[in-house]
Design an enzyme around this catalytic site. Sequence first.
Site, PDB file in Angstrom:
ATOM      1  N   ALA A  34       0.821  -1.214   0.000  1.00 41.00           N
ATOM      2  CA  ALA A  34       0.000   0.000   0.000  1.00 41.00           C
ATOM      3  C   ALA A  34       0.854   1.263   0.000  1.00 41.00           C
ATOM      4  CB  ALA A  34      -0.915  -0.012   1.221  1.00 41.00           C
TER       5      ALA A  34
ATOM      6  N   ARG B 238      -3.030   7.280 -11.333  1.00 40.89           N
ATOM      7  CA  ARG B 238      -4.224   7.334 -12.173  1.00 40.89           C
ATOM      8  C   ARG B 238      -5.485   7.770 -11.416  1.00 40.89           C
ATOM      9  NH1 ARG B 238      -3.783   1.541 -14.713  1.00 40.89           N
ATOM     10  NH2 ARG B 238      -2.401   1.290 -12.923  1.00 40.89           N
TER      11      ARG B 238
ATOM     12  N   ASN C  98      -2.795 -12.166 -13.616  1.00 44.24           N
ATOM     13  CA  ASN C  98      -2.402 -12.155 -12.206  1.00 44.24           C
ATOM     14  C   ASN C  98      -3.228 -11.109 -11.474  1.00 44.24           C
ATOM     15  OD1 ASN C  98      -1.060 -11.962  -9.735  1.00 44.24           O
ATOM     16  ND2 ASN C  98       0.575 -10.668 -10.576  1.00 44.24           N
TER      17      ASN C  98
ATOM     18  N   LYS D 142     -29.491  21.763  17.814  1.00 45.99           N
ATOM     19  CA  LYS D 142     -28.024  21.819  17.792  1.00 45.99           C
ATOM     20  C   LYS D 142     -27.527  21.679  19.211  1.00 45.99           C
ATOM     21  CE  LYS D 142     -25.008  24.649  18.635  1.00 45.99           C
ATOM     22  NZ  LYS D 142     -24.329  25.902  18.944  1.00 45.99           N
TER      23      LYS D 142
ATOM     24  N   TYR E  95     -36.232  26.129  16.615  1.00 45.91           N
ATOM     25  CA  TYR E  95     -34.779  26.017  16.677  1.00 45.91           C
ATOM     26  C   TYR E  95     -34.366  25.970  18.138  1.00 45.91           C
ATOM     27  CZ  TYR E  95     -29.872  27.018  16.916  1.00 45.91           C
ATOM     28  OH  TYR E  95     -28.548  26.935  17.236  1.00 45.91           O
TER      29      TYR E  95
ATOM     30  N   SER F 140     -46.481  28.753  21.933  1.00 41.44           N
ATOM     31  CA  SER F 140     -46.037  28.906  20.545  1.00 41.44           C
ATOM     32  C   SER F 140     -45.375  30.258  20.321  1.00 41.44           C
ATOM     33  CB  SER F 140     -47.235  28.789  19.606  1.00 41.44           C
ATOM     34  OG  SER F 140     -47.738  27.478  19.687  1.00 41.44           O
TER      35      SER F 140
HETATM   36  C1  UD1 Z   1       0.678  -5.645 -10.370  1.00 37.39           C
HETATM   37  C2  UD1 Z   1       1.361  -6.930 -10.880  1.00 37.39           C
HETATM   38  C3  UD1 Z   1       0.570  -7.463 -12.060  1.00 37.39           C
HETATM   39  C4  UD1 Z   1      -0.867  -7.714 -11.663  1.00 37.39           C
HETATM   40  C5  UD1 Z   1      -1.494  -6.437 -11.042  1.00 37.39           C
HETATM   41  C6  UD1 Z   1      -2.830  -6.783 -10.451  1.00 37.39           C
HETATM   42  C7  UD1 Z   1       3.740  -6.634 -10.454  1.00 37.39           C
HETATM   43  C8  UD1 Z   1       5.068  -6.370 -11.045  1.00 37.39           C
HETATM   44  N1  UD1 Z   1       2.705  -6.646 -11.299  1.00 37.39           N
HETATM   45  O1  UD1 Z   1       0.761  -4.700 -11.391  1.00 37.39           O
HETATM   46  O2  UD1 Z   1       1.132  -8.691 -12.511  1.00 37.39           O
HETATM   47  O3  UD1 Z   1      -1.629  -8.125 -12.791  1.00 37.39           O
HETATM   48  O4  UD1 Z   1      -0.671  -5.926  -9.980  1.00 37.39           O
HETATM   49  O5  UD1 Z   1      -3.497  -5.622 -10.013  1.00 37.39           O
HETATM   50  O6  UD1 Z   1       3.658  -6.865  -9.273  1.00 37.39           O
HETATM   51  N2  UD1 Z   1       3.185  -0.938  -4.486  1.00 37.39           N
HETATM   52  C9  UD1 Z   1       4.001  -0.636  -3.420  1.00 37.39           C
HETATM   53  N3  UD1 Z   1       5.301  -0.308  -3.656  1.00 37.39           N
HETATM   54  C10 UD1 Z   1       5.819  -0.275  -4.898  1.00 37.39           C
HETATM   55  C11 UD1 Z   1       4.985  -0.580  -5.994  1.00 37.39           C
HETATM   56  C12 UD1 Z   1       3.670  -0.918  -5.750  1.00 37.39           C
HETATM   57  O7  UD1 Z   1       3.562  -0.671  -2.275  1.00 37.39           O
HETATM   58  O8  UD1 Z   1       7.014   0.030  -5.012  1.00 37.39           O
HETATM   59  C13 UD1 Z   1       1.786  -1.283  -4.227  1.00 37.39           C
HETATM   60  C14 UD1 Z   1       0.820  -0.291  -4.842  1.00 37.39           C
HETATM   61  O9  UD1 Z   1       0.538   0.758  -3.925  1.00 37.39           O
HETATM   62  C15 UD1 Z   1      -0.394  -1.153  -5.115  1.00 37.39           C
HETATM   63  C16 UD1 Z   1       0.196  -2.543  -5.349  1.00 37.39           C
HETATM   64  O10 UD1 Z   1       1.490  -2.518  -4.818  1.00 37.39           O
HETATM   65  O11 UD1 Z   1      -1.279  -1.210  -4.006  1.00 37.39           O
HETATM   66  C17 UD1 Z   1       0.248  -2.910  -6.832  1.00 37.39           C
HETATM   67  O12 UD1 Z   1       1.077  -1.980  -7.494  1.00 37.39           O
HETATM   68  P1  UD1 Z   1       0.727  -1.457  -8.947  1.00 37.39           P
HETATM   69  O13 UD1 Z   1       1.746  -0.478  -9.353  1.00 37.39           O
HETATM   70  O14 UD1 Z   1      -0.688  -1.044  -8.991  1.00 37.39           O
HETATM   71  O15 UD1 Z   1       0.958  -2.806  -9.787  1.00 37.39           O
HETATM   72  P2  UD1 Z   1       0.399  -3.116 -11.223  1.00 37.39           P
HETATM   73  O16 UD1 Z   1       1.178  -2.397 -12.238  1.00 37.39           O
HETATM   74  O17 UD1 Z   1      -1.063  -2.932 -11.219  1.00 37.39           O
HETATM   75 CA    CA Z   2      -2.714  -1.953  -9.783  1.00 38.93          CA
END
Ligand code: UD1
Ligand code: CA
Length: 470
Positions: free
Chosen positions: A11, A17, A173, A355, A370, A409
């Site tokens: 996370a 995006r 994946n 309130k 009120y 009233s």
């Molecule tokens: C990733 C997978 C992809 C899969 C997809 C599913 C990899 C290389 N690819 O791609 O195969 O189909 O998820 O949704 O893993 N995050 C971190 N630190 C980082 C990078 C990412 O915490 O350095 C976290 C992001 O906040 C996010 C999650 O990892 O919650 C996924 O990262 P994101 O960049 O969205 O991966 P995708 O390109 O979607």
């Molecule tokens: Ca993603």
Amino acid sequence: MKSKTTVAILAAGLGTRMRSSKAKVLHQAAGDTLLNHVIRAAMHVASAEHIVAVIGHQSEQVMASVNTPGVLFAEQKEQNGTGHAVLCCRELIVSRPGNLLILNGDGPLLKPETLKALVDLQEERAGGGCIISTEVADPTGYGRIVRSASGDIAAIVEEKAATPEQRRISEINTGVYIFDGPLFWKYIDELKPENAAREYYLTDMVEILGRHGHSVSPMLVADETELLGINTRAELAVADRILRNRKNHELMLSGITIENPDSVLIDFGVTVGLDTLIGANVQLRGATSVGANCSIGAGSILRDCAVGNGVNILPYVVAENTRIGDAASIGPFARFRQSVELGENVHIGNFVELKKTTMRSGAKANHLAYLGDSTIGSRVNVGAGTITCNYDGQNKFPTEIGDDVFVGSNSTLVAPLRLGAGSYVAAGSVITDDVDADALALGRGRQVNKPGWAKKRRERNRAKDGEPRK
Ligand code: UD1
Ligand code: CA
């Protein structure tokens, strides 16, 4: 089983995006953050002390937003990829035996049953790991699952690195993985940022484990909606809808009637008691609880409210931070804000605003009033049009009304003010001084009746109209 699985939730990303200044996992669906939804699902397979959230962007806010006590945090200062993110929690969990479940923080729709099935599959297979896959009509952007002859996963190929042939693979994946923990940590140093993005890809662990003779299998899940990753606000809205549908469904199966459920918004943290009826377009938000045998009228919006049993809320009541006692009757068109407390059997009618006010059991304000910064005793009757003047333009002042008071009233109660128990305020009064218990207070000009005055005026005017024009 619960004690053996460790969970890492990725996370740390900003989520470009989303086009937001707020980290992606802080965005809310169905009244809770994306991360909290993921943690809630993880709690079905691990206890809080065995769940680590990898945080980076706005780590302070993200930590503060987590509402499950005990969850651990690992900081990833620079986002060097999903593999690097998992590496950041190595210290915290490397010594843990058992399986390592890895979840993306942006996948709030995952169902507990599915996670449990993944854990079971891994325990049964006892291989290198298992990954949830699904088939989608448009796999653009996802890592593709390349299967080996035996049906295991040979590799996960990211969009950017995929050959045209691999791009046509519809099995993707989902970002939900379980690995054999000790094997995972044993080989993780073989991850190299050797790809176009120069990132450590978690997905490369599949090939690495395979090379050492530990196969990774797919768990193909048919319902792809459960695995939706949230990347844009449009996807956030889809997730919100799905989560709210689930919440409504769960409530209906537990004995609550919801009219036109598609129009009703109930946050995840809300509880509702048996046989309560929820009308169309109702919103129950935040930490609201509603008791049994209540009726929540159409269009009412309650946030952080505690509603007792047998309460009848008529349509279009807007309330926040309000406690409503059993068998009270409220609305239609009432508004409560900033801490309101209503005892049993209180009656509030249309166009009444409260309130920071307490009304004790059996008190009534049935029309157009009120009442602010006030405490109102039991069985008090507040007449139509009563106003507490609680604000002098600079400061706020309290009004205290004792038990069994009758406020006529259209009374104007100028605070600070005390009306003693059992006192009586004449209609149309402006009350500026305290009133003793059981006294009558009259605060208005005395009426003067002039016999024949109206008739004389009519005659005078008629005579004037009859005069010839000059
Ligand atoms: C990733 C997978 C992809 C899969 C997809 C599913 C990899 C290389 N690819 O791609 O195969 O189909 O998820 O949704 O893993 N995050 C971190 N630190 C980082 C990078 C990412 O915490 O350095 C976290 C992001 O906040 C996010 C999650 O990892 O919650 C996924 O990262 P994101 O960049 O969205 O991966 P995708 O390109 O979607
Ligand atoms: Ca993603």
